[in-house]
Design a protein around this motif. Structure first.
Motif, PDB file in Angstrom:
ATOM      1  N   TYR A 137      -0.482  53.460  -9.366  1.00  0.00           N
ATOM      2  CA  TYR A 137      -1.315  52.617 -10.221  1.00  0.00           C
ATOM      3  C   TYR A 137      -1.591  53.281 -11.565  1.00  0.00           C
ATOM      4  O   TYR A 137      -1.645  52.598 -12.596  1.00  0.00           O
ATOM      5  N   GLU A 181      -3.318  42.713  -2.044  1.00  0.00           N
ATOM      6  CA  GLU A 181      -3.880  44.062  -2.104  1.00  0.00           C
ATOM      7  C   GLU A 181      -3.628  44.703  -3.471  1.00  0.00           C
ATOM      8  O   GLU A 181      -4.509  45.358  -4.045  1.00  0.00           O
ATOM      9  N   LEU A 211      -3.089  43.104  -6.345  1.00  0.00           N
ATOM     10  CA  LEU A 211      -3.854  42.391  -7.373  1.00  0.00           C
ATOM     11  C   LEU A 211      -5.319  42.821  -7.372  1.00  0.00           C
ATOM     12  O   LEU A 211      -5.939  42.953  -8.435  1.00  0.00           O
ATOM     13  N   LYS A 212      -5.862  43.045  -6.195  1.00  0.00           N
ATOM     14  CA  LYS A 212      -7.265  43.489  -6.124  1.00  0.00           C
ATOM     15  C   LYS A 212      -7.442  44.854  -6.781  1.00  0.00           C
ATOM     16  O   LYS A 212      -8.478  45.131  -7.391  1.00  0.00           O
ATOM     17  N   LYS A 213      -6.440  45.720  -6.656  1.00  0.00           N
ATOM     18  CA  LYS A 213      -6.519  47.039  -7.280  1.00  0.00           C
ATOM     19  C   LYS A 213      -6.331  46.939  -8.796  1.00  0.00           C
ATOM     20  O   LYS A 213      -6.986  47.647  -9.561  1.00  0.00           O
ATOM     21  N   LYS A 239      -6.948  44.329 -10.800  1.00  0.00           N
ATOM     22  CA  LYS A 239      -8.036  43.568 -11.422  1.00  0.00           C
ATOM     23  C   LYS A 239      -7.643  42.997 -12.795  1.00  0.00           C
ATOM     24  O   LYS A 239      -8.253  43.315 -13.823  1.00  0.00           O
ATOM     25  N   PRO A 240      -6.610  42.175 -12.838  1.00  0.00           N
ATOM     26  CA  PRO A 240      -6.157  41.644 -14.137  1.00  0.00           C
ATOM     27  C   PRO A 240      -7.205  40.745 -14.772  1.00  0.00           C
ATOM     28  O   PRO A 240      -7.940  40.030 -14.084  1.00  0.00           O
ATOM     29  N   ASP A 241      -7.256  40.770 -16.108  1.00  0.00           N
ATOM     30  CA  ASP A 241      -8.156  39.883 -16.842  1.00  0.00           C
ATOM     31  C   ASP A 241      -7.608  38.467 -16.914  1.00  0.00           C
ATOM     32  O   ASP A 241      -8.368  37.506 -16.963  1.00  0.00           O
ATOM     33  N   LEU A 284      -9.776  36.791  -6.973  1.00  0.00           N
ATOM     34  CA  LEU A 284     -10.159  37.409  -8.247  1.00  0.00           C
ATOM     35  C   LEU A 284     -11.002  36.430  -9.064  1.00  0.00           C
ATOM     36  O   LEU A 284     -10.546  35.882 -10.076  1.00  0.00           O
ATOM     37  N   ALA A 307     -13.282  36.721 -11.176  1.00  0.00           N
ATOM     38  CA  ALA A 307     -13.615  37.064 -12.562  1.00  0.00           C
ATOM     39  C   ALA A 307     -12.434  36.886 -13.512  1.00  0.00           C
ATOM     40  O   ALA A 307     -12.611  36.911 -14.739  1.00  0.00           O
ATOM     41  N   ALA A 308     -11.238  36.711 -12.993  1.00  0.00           N
ATOM     42  CA  ALA A 308     -10.050  36.622 -13.836  1.00  0.00           C
ATOM     43  C   ALA A 308      -9.954  35.262 -14.516  1.00  0.00           C
ATOM     44  O   ALA A 308     -10.320  34.233 -13.938  1.00  0.00           O
TER      45      ALA A 308
END
Length: 257
Positions: free
Chosen positions: A51, A73, A75-77, A79-81, A97, A99-100
């Protein structure tokens, strides 16, 4: 300018076009499980980038709904905007996600402009699973055609392709991968599929994707018929491919244009 870099030896890529930095189908850890472990479980034979080695990015583009493309898993790490994905994934992504910022595309709302790059969603003509779609990324001067399971074009798709800028890069699998018809039939059309898209797009360069010889267990791996190209040298001698082919067998970033 177009740059590309592998993130794993299968289907995860970093792509930069006209300054827009995109992660494509990131899968950087663990397994891919389709439905049940006994049905299909796969994992990387070659370790992906860690990562902390992933380049800075603006957007994650998810091309398909299956877990080797939409890997929860990872994607959670990350944390894309911002995420771009088929509309079929809307609910799952919002849950995973919340917040994305999410942009979804389908056969009706099939285009979006991001950082001066037009993203066009090309839905497959297949009506039943497995469903494999494609994308065009076009900055108005040059374009990238992304078909992670190959893509069969019809008249409608040809018209859409003709509207795009000249294709600088085709990203497409070279392996032929076929399951029995009751499990979906042809998953990747192999070299015939690459030839078809080369004839339609006339790309300057071609990169293979989704071709890693992964570790696998379960029913799918026992029933799959897989044909892999023999060698880089053989591919470079294919008349319609030749020096278009770029072997990306490493994790270094390369400049395409």
């Amino acid at each position: 300018m177009i740059q590309v870099q592998r993130l794993n030896m299968d289907n995860s890529l970093f792509l930069e076009i006209s300054g827009w930095k995109v992660l494509i189908d990131p899968w950087l850890e663990g397994t891919e499980v389709d439905f049940f472990g006994w049905f299909n479980t796969q994992w990387h034979r070659t370790a992906p980038l860690s990562y902390d080695q992933i380049p800075a990015f603006d957007t994650v583009l998810i091309t398909q709904k299956y877990p080797d493309h939409f890997h929860a898993e990872t994607l959670k790490k990350l944390k894309p905007d911002h995420i771009i994905a088929p509309t079929s994934l809307k609910g799952k992504i919002e849950h995973l996600l919340p917040a994305a910022s999410l942009t979804t595309l389908d056969s009706i709302d099939n285009q979006v402009m991001v950082n001066n790059v037009e993203v066009t969603f090309l839905p497959t003509q297949r009506k039943i699973d497995p469903i494999y779609d494609a994308f065009i990324l076009d900055d108005g001067k040059e374009s990238v055609f992304l078909a992670t399971h190959g893509f069969q074009t019809g008249d409608k798709e040809i018209q859409q392709i003709k509207k795009a800028s000249d294709c600088q890069l085709l990203i497409n699998p070279f392996n032929y991968y076929k399951l029995p018809f009751f499990l979906g039939g042809v998953v990747s059309p192999g070299m015939d599929g690459v030839k078809h898209l080369c004839e339609v797009l006339d790309p300057k360069k071609v990169i293979a994707t989704h071709d890693e010889d992964k570790h696998a267990k379960g029913l799918v791996s026992k029933l799959a018929k897989v044909i892999r190209p023999s060698s880089t040298e053989a591919l470079q001698k294919v008349p319609w491919l030749g020096d278009r082919y770029l072997e990306l067998n490493h994790y270094q970033k390369i400049k395409i244009s």
